[in-house]
Design a protein around this motif. Structure first.
Motif, PDB file in Angstrom:
ATOM      1  N   GLN A  76      -3.755  11.209  10.806  1.00 57.68           N
ATOM      2  CA  GLN A  76      -3.610  12.131   9.675  1.00 57.68           C
ATOM      3  C   GLN A  76      -4.302  13.465   9.937  1.00 57.68           C
ATOM      4  O   GLN A  76      -5.388  13.496  10.511  1.00 57.68           O
ATOM      5  N   TYR A 125      -5.746   6.420   3.530  1.00 53.01           N
ATOM      6  CA  TYR A 125      -5.689   5.304   4.473  1.00 53.01           C
ATOM      7  C   TYR A 125      -7.059   4.660   4.631  1.00 53.01           C
ATOM      8  O   TYR A 125      -7.165   3.445   4.825  1.00 53.01           O
ATOM      9  N   PRO A 142      -0.930   6.491  -0.102  1.00 52.81           N
ATOM     10  CA  PRO A 142      -1.078   7.806   0.528  1.00 52.81           C
ATOM     11  C   PRO A 142      -0.303   8.905  -0.201  1.00 52.81           C
ATOM     12  O   PRO A 142      -0.822  10.006  -0.401  1.00 52.81           O
ATOM     13  N   HIS A 164       0.804  -1.210   0.000  1.00 50.89           N
ATOM     14  CA  HIS A 164       0.000   0.000   0.000  1.00 50.89           C
ATOM     15  C   HIS A 164       0.844   1.271   0.000  1.00 50.89           C
ATOM     16  O   HIS A 164       0.299   2.359  -0.048  1.00 50.89           O
ATOM     17  N   ALA A 210      -4.883   6.053   9.791  1.00 51.41           N
ATOM     18  CA  ALA A 210      -5.741   7.162   9.371  1.00 51.41           C
ATOM     19  C   ALA A 210      -6.022   8.115  10.526  1.00 51.41           C
ATOM     20  O   ALA A 210      -6.198   9.310  10.322  1.00 51.41           O
ATOM     21  N   GLY A 246      -4.734   0.427   7.825  1.00 53.69           N
ATOM     22  CA  GLY A 246      -5.506   1.514   7.224  1.00 53.69           C
ATOM     23  C   GLY A 246      -6.223   2.327   8.278  1.00 53.69           C
ATOM     24  O   GLY A 246      -6.095   3.547   8.337  1.00 53.69           O
TER      25      GLY A 246
END
Lengths: 477, 203
Positions: free
Chosen positions: A293, A302, A230, A226, A290, A286
């Motif tokens: 953030q 995320y 982002p 992943h 998140a 995720g």
């Protein structure tokens, strides 16, 4: 040699789109800067007509082009969703592009070619077409991310996306070649029947599957593949982020189903374990990351990772109900993500990106209607009834419970509770914090209408999920 | 050992060596040259596989066209190598571990146990007068016409993308005489009234 003349009528939407893409390309080439408005109009016309063509031939189906192309209900539903979502995406992005000096015809040319790539992926019945569709889609996306050449973050994002995308394609191709070595075919139907006949070497098959799953994981953005997501979501211009956060996810989902279910459905036990790992890790990382953030685009990136984890739950269940649930999840997710990124575009102005969570302070005072729409979208992403996101989560978790993977289901529920925190934070900021700017928000009328339709569709799908659930179920039964 | 086997191993060893050098060598021009060597040797392996047409295309297109252009670009760009080498030693241990793991797995799976001649029969050599090119032509425009068309679309997109990303609108330097004649004093000169200031105050 036997050669059947292909039944081209099945591929009419793709052929129309390709023809129109060339028309748009030539228009832009001749008119230059002035052609952007015409290119926009022509792109919308192309998407609407393609959607109409798909709708008109809905449900008819069969193989053509010597088994490299398949038209079935699954492809019809997803292609319809992709075209309709891209109509909205182009509508949202126009004002953003205009105010940033990115309003160029090339953007629309690439967008249409990319949509064509997604449709080819959805209709692929052969590793070759699947891969070519994927490359067509990705190549356009890389260029679109890099289009804002004066922005350093956008260039960096494009570079990361391009290199990691190329590695993912390499993995996928290697997996395909191993499966070819094991089964002697690239055709998904032939692979499936070769596996059914048995006598294949399990070690070689699962070795190939590992690489295929890695490729799929990269394209979907599942943990641990992943890392690009982002940075790319954050760095790309919001209009492009909107484009690559919505329809390509549907296409990647279709790719996963085509490879894992249509091709390798009978060796389900080999890929189930890998998907459980991807899914659980995606949901945990995720959702937890998140929370930290402060940038809304990063937070949504995320949140995408965690949604991918939930969607994979449906795929890994290996049951028809699970596949239908995953399909429902993919469609609902792209609708919600469309609305959320659309909202960022709506809030932003020239020189102000509106991608910090603090920018949403006191939105309810500045514009109560937009705040309400954002509330619906965030509640839906958090999975709160009676919104569409709730049914999406419910059906995938139900599919997991049905195959007795209780521990995975518990992780999913826990993570959706943790996830609720950062969605609710946005709502708290909008409704309970004092506004830093007081001027009322204004946006073009077409965008206001679109965002309202978008959020209200999420609400309607939550109140009456039966119709879409039935369509998704009818595809797999 | 038959002569075919000998040639295969010869090519394979050179291919692996060249590929390793592409990644590890510091000078980008040399890296590109090693990539050309890698293409040549894989074309050699394809020849042994009786894929003559593809082998020739590989040499013509990749070595002849793509790599030459690539060399031009590498030579013209002034690439600062120092930042590229940063972190190489830092990531080397984990890289070696991962590479070794994958190699061991690949040897275990792809070895003679699963792909030996007793499991996958040796291909039957083609009869004399068999034309590789003809067979590819027959398949390419019939069975594989759909993928073939998509590949052409991808090439179109590649051109569009490359032009979009590199072509910058040049600011026109030609003079517009009408504009120049039309210009008035107020457009170019602005007189500002300022208070007189002592020199000491300014300092």
């Amino acid at each position: 040699m036997n050669f059947e003349v292909p039944n081209m009528i099945f591929a009419l939407p793709e052929m129309f789109m390709l023809g129109m893409a060339c028309v748009i390309l030539l228009t832009v080439a001749y008119l230059g800067e002035k052609g952007a408005n015409i290119a926009y109009g022509l792109s919308q016309f192309t998407l609407i007509m393609t959607a109409f063509l798909i709708y008109r031939s809905f449900g008819e189906g069969g193989l053509t082009f010597d088994g490299t192309y398949i038209k079935d209900t699954f492809s019809d539903v997803l292609k319809l969703a992709i075209t309709v979502i891209n109509i909205a995406v182009l509508l949202y992005s126009t004002s953003y592009l205009k105010s940033r000096g990115l309003f160029k015809g090339e953007y629309y040319v690439l967008a249409i070619f990319s949509t064509l790539g997604m449709m080819i992926m959805v209709s692929a019945n052969h590793f070759l077409t699947l891969y070519l569709g994927l490359e067509l889609m990705s190549l356009c996306l890389y260029a679109m991310v890099a289009m804002h050449r004066d922005s350093k973050v956008a260039t960096e994002a494009a570079m990361k996306y391009f290199i990691l995308g190329a590695i993912a394609s390499g993995m996928l191709l290697y997996g395909m070649s191993i499966i070819y070595g094991a089964t002697g075919s690239l055709d998904l139907a032939t692979i499936a029947s070769a596996i059914q006949t048995g006598g294949l070497n399990d070690t070689v098959l699962s070795f190939g599957i590992v690489f295929l799953v890695i490729g799929i994981g990269f394209k979907l953005g599942a943990v641990p593949f992943h890392m690009w997501l982002p940075d790319v979501y954050h760095g790309a211009p919001t209009a492009v982020t909107l484009f690559l956060a919505t329809a390509p996810k549907i296409a990647a989902f279709a790719m996963a189903i085509r490879i894992l279910v249509d091709g390798l459905g009978d060796v389900h036990q080999h890929w189930q374990g890998m998907l459980i790992m991807l899914s659980v890790l995606s949901m945990i990382i995720g959702n937890v990351v998140a929370i930290a953030q402060t940038n809304l685009k990063r937070m949504l990136a995320y949140s995408t990772i965690s949604h991918v984890g939930f969607m994979l739950l449906g795929v890994l269940s290996g049951s028809q109900e699970g596949y239908a649930a995953a399909m429902f999840y993919a469609l609902v997710y792209s609708l919600m993500s469309l609305g959320a990124f659309g909202m960022i575009i709506l809030m932003s102005r020239q020189g102000f990106e509106a991608d910090n969570i603090d920018d949403y302070k006191g939105l309810s005072e500045r514009n109560p209607w937009f705040a309400l729409m954002m509330l619906i979208l965030m509640f839906s992403m958090a999975g709160i009834p009676p919104l569409a996101g709730f049914y999406a989560k419910l059906t995938v978790i139900k599919a997991i419970v049905d195959i007795n993977l209780m521990s995975v289901a518990i992780v999913a529920v826990l993570m959706s509770v943790i996830g609720a925190f950062y969605y609710l934070r946005i709502i708290k900021v909008m409704y309970f914090d004092k506004a830093e700017q007081n001027e009322p928000l204004e946006a073009p009328t077409d965008m206001c209408i679109m965002i309202s339709i978008n959020a209200l569709t999420v609400l309607a799908l939550g109140l009456f999920p039966g119709a879409l659930l039935a369509i998704c179920a009818s595809v797999f039964f | 050992m038959s002569i075919e086997k000998l040639i295969f191993y010869g090519f394979a060893v050179i291919l692996l060596f060249a590929a390793t050098m592409v990644v590890t060598i510091r000078n980008p021009v040399k890296a590109a040259l090693f990539l050309i060597l890698a293409f040549f040797t894989s074309a050699g392996i394809w020849l042994i596989l009786e894929a003559e047409f593809l082998a020739l295309i590989l040499v013509l297109v990749y070595v002849g066209a793509v790599m030459v252009l690539f060399l031009f670009v590498v030579m013209m760009l002034d690439i600062d190598l120092a930042p590229l080498q940063e972190g190489f030693t830092q990531y080397l241990p984990i890289g070696i571990v991962v590479a070794a793991l994958i190699t061991v797995e690949m040897i275990a799976v792809l070895g003679a146990a699963h792909f030996g001649l007793d499991i996958v029969a040796a291909p039957i050599p083609h009869p004399e007068g068999y034309s590789n090119t003809r067979e590819i032509g027959l398949l390419l425009y019939t069975v594989y016409v759909y993928p073939f068309e998509i590949a052409s679309v991808i090439l179109t997109v590649a051109i569009v993308a490359a032009i979009t990303l590199t072509l910058r609108e040049k600011k026109s330097k030609s003079q517009n005489i009408a504009e120049q004649v039309k210009v008035r004093r107020e457009d170019r000169v602005r007189l500002i009234k300022m208070d007189a200031v002592n020199k000491e105050e300014v300092d």
